[in-house]
Enzyme design. Structure first.
Site, PDB file in Angstrom:
ATOM      1  N   THR A  88       0.855  -1.189   0.000  1.00  0.00           N
ATOM      2  CA  THR A  88       0.000   0.000   0.000  1.00  0.00           C
ATOM      3  C   THR A  88       0.887   1.234   0.000  1.00  0.00           C
ATOM      4  O   THR A  88       1.839   1.323   0.776  1.00  0.00           O
ATOM      5  CB  THR A  88      -0.935  -0.009   1.219  1.00  0.00           C
ATOM      6  OG1 THR A  88      -1.766  -1.174   1.167  1.00  0.00           O
ATOM      7  CG2 THR A  88      -1.816   1.231   1.247  1.00  0.00           C
ATOM      8  N   ILE A 124       4.886  -1.123   2.936  1.00  0.00           N
ATOM      9  CA  ILE A 124       4.599   0.277   2.681  1.00  0.00           C
ATOM     10  C   ILE A 124       5.380   0.709   1.446  1.00  0.00           C
ATOM     11  O   ILE A 124       6.612   0.657   1.425  1.00  0.00           O
ATOM     12  CB  ILE A 124       4.976   1.148   3.890  1.00  0.00           C
ATOM     13  CG1 ILE A 124       4.168   0.726   5.126  1.00  0.00           C
ATOM     14  CG2 ILE A 124       4.752   2.623   3.564  1.00  0.00           C
ATOM     15  CD1 ILE A 124       2.671   0.894   4.996  1.00  0.00           C
ATOM     16  N   LYS A 125       4.650   1.149   0.416  1.00  0.00           N
ATOM     17  CA  LYS A 125       5.283   1.571  -0.842  1.00  0.00           C
ATOM     18  C   LYS A 125       5.665   3.042  -0.769  1.00  0.00           C
ATOM     19  O   LYS A 125       4.858   3.891  -0.396  1.00  0.00           O
ATOM     20  CB  LYS A 125       4.329   1.360  -2.021  1.00  0.00           C
ATOM     21  CG  LYS A 125       4.211  -0.075  -2.474  1.00  0.00           C
ATOM     22  CD  LYS A 125       3.285  -0.198  -3.663  1.00  0.00           C
ATOM     23  CE  LYS A 125       3.941   0.230  -4.951  1.00  0.00           C
ATOM     24  NZ  LYS A 125       3.055   0.027  -6.122  1.00  0.00           N
ATOM     25  N   ILE A 126       6.897   3.310  -1.157  1.00  0.00           N
ATOM     26  CA  ILE A 126       7.453   4.660  -1.100  1.00  0.00           C
ATOM     27  C   ILE A 126       8.248   4.894  -2.375  1.00  0.00           C
ATOM     28  O   ILE A 126       8.982   4.012  -2.834  1.00  0.00           O
ATOM     29  CB  ILE A 126       8.379   4.806   0.127  1.00  0.00           C
ATOM     30  CG1 ILE A 126       7.598   4.558   1.429  1.00  0.00           C
ATOM     31  CG2 ILE A 126       9.040   6.181   0.161  1.00  0.00           C
ATOM     32  CD1 ILE A 126       8.492   4.438   2.660  1.00  0.00           C
TER      33      ILE A 126
END
Length: 307
Positions: A88, A124-126
């Site tokens: 996400t 966690i997508k960054i």
């Protein structure tokens, strides 16, 4: 003979690049990835209407919070039909702000935990900016694992590995797009610049003992996927997954560990210089952030104007 999809699963963890619950349930990937563009598409699906309503109702007029709540609701649904993890994404507009990225990542994890989903099932997508990589380094130390996306260059990959991030998503198709337009020619097989980029990164990681997972992303055709059979993971759209499922014929493992370059440790100035010297990576990173930010804004508007 088994399908090419089943053969690919022998060498590579297959991930679905979609927010379409029904497609995921049908194609049975291990993991799934989402992003603002995919969530915007998911918001148009009737099955998610109730999630949209609840996300808006519980956000006190904060459109950004409503988007995060919607993303988590979609992610929780998807986790019900996959054995692995959901990725996400943090708001792309925070790509150059480490502190704001950390705060948003913490909020996403908290929202998942409120829904009974532990952090061990979430990535966690960054965006792979210098600031994003620094935020990911801190999150990893906190036990929150990350997926560094919009990765187009070797410098980004080297910096991510040195920071100890869990996973990177190098974008095969967007690299291919840039070179095809810039050079006014097509590329096939192992000469494809996107394939070459991921192969180089994969061998560099394996040669230097990095544990960071390489997950090729953004595919334009089956040939790119076939060339990267053997990569740690590949995240693939439902259309291409279906084509693989419908295709017969041998699919050998073509990507293997091999000779890799010596380890590089880049400080900020070296990272920024190498990015500056790579026109493709500079342009595609900026474009990718803009596109994700635009779709984030569209989703926020859709949530803010619901009645």
């Amino acid at each position: 003979m088994t399908s090419k999809l089943e053969q690919l699963k022998q060498y590579t963890t297959v991930v679905a690049d979609t927010g379409d619950f029904d497609a995921i349930a049908r194609l049975k990937p291990v993991d799934a990835t989402t992003n603002p563009s995919l969530l915007l598409k998911a918001a148009a699906l009737p099955r998610y209407a109730e999630h949209l309503r609840r996300a808006t109702a519980g956000s006190g007029g904060d459109a950004g919070l409503a988007c995060d709540r919607f993303a988590v609701a979609v992610g929780k649904d998807i986790l019900g039909v996959i054995p692995g993890r959901i990725s996400t994404e943090v708001d792309a507009r925070l790509s150059f702000d480490s502190e704001a990225t950390l705060a948003r990542a913490h909020r996403l994890v908290e929202l998942y935990e409120e829904q009974g989903v532990g952090r061990e099932r979430v990535l966690i997508k960054i965006a792979s900016t210098w600031e994003g990589i620094r935020a990911a380094e801190i999150l990893e130390r906190e036990g929150i694992q990350t997926n560094l996306t919009l990765l187009f260059s070797f410098a980004q990959a080297a910096a991510c590995a040195d920071a100890g991030v869990f996973l990177i998503s190098p974008f095969v198709g967007r690299i291919y797009d840039w070179y095809r337009k810039s050079e006014n020619r097509d590329y096939v097989g192992a000469e494809d610049p996107g394939v070459r980029s991921v192969s180089r990164i994969y061998r560099y990681y394996k040669a230097n003992g990095y544990k960071t997972v390489v997950m090729g992303a953004s595919f334009r055709n089956l040939g790119q996927i076939e060339q990267l059979a053997g990569c740690d993971r590949l995240t693939i759209s439902p259309d291409l997954l279906q084509q693989l499922a419908d295709s017969q014929g041998e699919l050998p493992r073509l990507l293997l560990p091999g000779d890799g370059e010596p380890r590089q440790v880049l400080d900020e100035s070296a990272f920024r210089w190498q990015m500056n010297e790579d026109a493709m990576a500079t342009e595609k990173l900026a474009e990718g952030i803009r596109l994700f930010a635009r779709d984030q804004e569209k989703l926020e508007y859709q949530l803010a104007t619901r009645h």
